[in-house]
Scaffold this motif. Structure first.
Motif, PDB file in Angstrom:
ATOM      1  N   ALA A  60       0.703  -1.146  -0.069  1.00 28.79           N
ATOM      2  CA  ALA A  60      -0.065   0.044  -0.037  1.00 28.79           C
ATOM      3  C   ALA A  60       0.928   1.207  -0.195  1.00 28.79           C
ATOM      4  CB  ALA A  60      -0.932   0.059   1.197  1.00 28.79           C
ATOM      5  N   TYR A  61       1.906   1.282   0.917  1.00 26.94           N
ATOM      6  CA  TYR A  61       2.897   2.298   0.743  1.00 26.94           C
ATOM      7  C   TYR A  61       3.859   2.716  -0.572  1.00 26.94           C
ATOM      8  CZ  TYR A  61       6.798   5.284   2.301  1.00 26.94           C
ATOM      9  OH  TYR A  61       7.747   6.305   2.368  1.00 26.94           O
ATOM     10  N   ASP A  66      -4.812   2.348  -1.006  1.00 22.48           N
ATOM     11  CA  ASP A  66      -5.387   2.033   0.504  1.00 22.48           C
ATOM     12  C   ASP A  66      -5.041   0.718   0.709  1.00 22.48           C
ATOM     13  OD1 ASP A  66      -6.069   4.597   0.778  1.00 22.48           O
ATOM     14  OD2 ASP A  66      -8.066   4.087   0.098  1.00 22.48           O
ATOM     15  N   TYR A  67      -4.929   0.284   1.950  1.00 22.40           N
ATOM     16  CA  TYR A  67      -4.590  -1.234   2.344  1.00 22.40           C
ATOM     17  C   TYR A  67      -5.607  -2.160   1.619  1.00 22.40           C
ATOM     18  CZ  TYR A  67      -4.083  -4.989   5.770  1.00 22.40           C
ATOM     19  OH  TYR A  67      -3.944  -6.380   6.289  1.00 22.40           O
ATOM     20  N   ASP A  68      -6.747  -1.773   1.610  1.00 21.68           N
ATOM     21  CA  ASP A  68      -7.829  -2.928   1.192  1.00 21.68           C
ATOM     22  C   ASP A  68      -7.918  -3.016  -0.249  1.00 21.68           C
ATOM     23  OD1 ASP A  68      -8.506  -3.308   3.929  1.00 21.68           O
ATOM     24  OD2 ASP A  68     -10.074  -1.648   3.930  1.00 21.68           O
ATOM     25  N   GLU A  69      -6.943  -1.958  -1.082  1.00 24.83           N
ATOM     26  CA  GLU A  69      -7.112  -2.027  -2.402  1.00 24.83           C
ATOM     27  C   GLU A  69      -5.918  -2.759  -3.017  1.00 24.83           C
ATOM     28  OE1 GLU A  69      -7.325   2.347  -3.573  1.00 24.83           O
ATOM     29  OE2 GLU A  69      -9.496   2.372  -2.884  1.00 24.83           O
TER      30      GLU A  69
END
Length: 257
Positions: A60-61, A66-69
């Motif tokens: 994600a970083y 986003d984390y969920d993406e």
């Protein structure tokens, strides 16, 4: 070629030859959890204390989503990168490892990934430098159980033996020995203590952080729960993050994955 589809297929077929009535389990992200424990990196600590996936956090970083993406296609190479940073791989080595894992990557791209990893996990990379300096001063590193791995300074890659800091191989081995050696400490203790707690379970396979037992009778849910707790807590070390281990019933070694 170890990461080719043919090789993977043959590996599964070979593991399928080991027929048994057994219990299989492996640790979830054991070495990254030890990276968090040893370095006290706040991002690593927060990830595991909140039961998040370190590879998705990192992806994600790096990819700015986003984390969920995070997709599986993004998570895959990042998993390889996170593990590679644990044992000190540079950009060239990272590009080679990614290619072997099925993610062809140029050295320039790998170098860019590495720069982002160093931004995200500053404290971890700082800890690695401290380990290298400490090992250079005393000539060894220690694992969780206090076992010493001696790192001989000298010419293993054509470097000047009078300058330990130039011995690249020893630098790579320093933090890696702490992390993998500590993982070995945990798994060894769990092997012994699980065998003591369940004499009817025959431990027949151990590969890195993966364990398999054979049982003459179907174990009860309580026995599986107790085995899980031994694996997660029975090692006796006080860790900064929780360990995760999930045993399950299998009919062959191949069923383990």
């Amino acid at each position: 070629f170890p990461y080719s589809p043919l090789f993977r297929s043959l590996g599964r077929r070979i593991r399928g030859l080991f027929k048994l009535y057994g219990i299989h389990g492996d640790y979830s992200q054991l070495e990254p959890r030890l990276m968090a424990h040893w370095s006290q990196d706040l991002v690593l600590l927060d990830t595991f204390r909140n039961e998040r996936d370190i590879y998705r956090v990192t992806a994600a970083y790096i990819f700015g989503v986003d984390y969920d993406e995070v997709t599986d296609e993004q998570r895959g190479p990042i998993k390889t990168l996170v593990l590679a940073m644990g044992y000190g791989a540079g950009a060239k080595k990272m590009s080679e490892i990614l290619a072997e894992a099925g993610y062809p990557t140029t050295e320039a791209t790998a170098a860019a990934y590495l720069r982002e990893l160093k931004k995200l996990y500053r404290t971890f990379f700082s800890w690695k430098e401290d380990v290298i300096r400490g090992a250079g001063a005393v000539g060894y590193v220690q694992t969780l159980a206090g076992r010493r791995r001696r790192l001989v300074s000298g010419d293993k890659r054509g470097t000047d033996g009078d300058h330990w800091k130039n011995a690249d191989l020893s630098e790579v081995q320093a933090a890696n020995a702490v992390l993998q050696g500590s993982a070995g400490d945990i798994v060894q203790r769990v092997m012994v203590r699980s065998s003591e707690a369940f004499p009817d379970f025959g431990l027949i396979v151990q590969v890195h952080d993966e364990l398999m037992w054979q049982s003459e009778r179907e174990p009860s849910p309580f026995q599986l729960f107790k085995l899980q707790k031994i694996a997660e807590q029975g090692h006796g070390f006080k860790l900064s993050v929780p360990l995760r281990f999930e045993p399950k019933l299998v009919k062959s070694w191949a069923d383990g994955k």
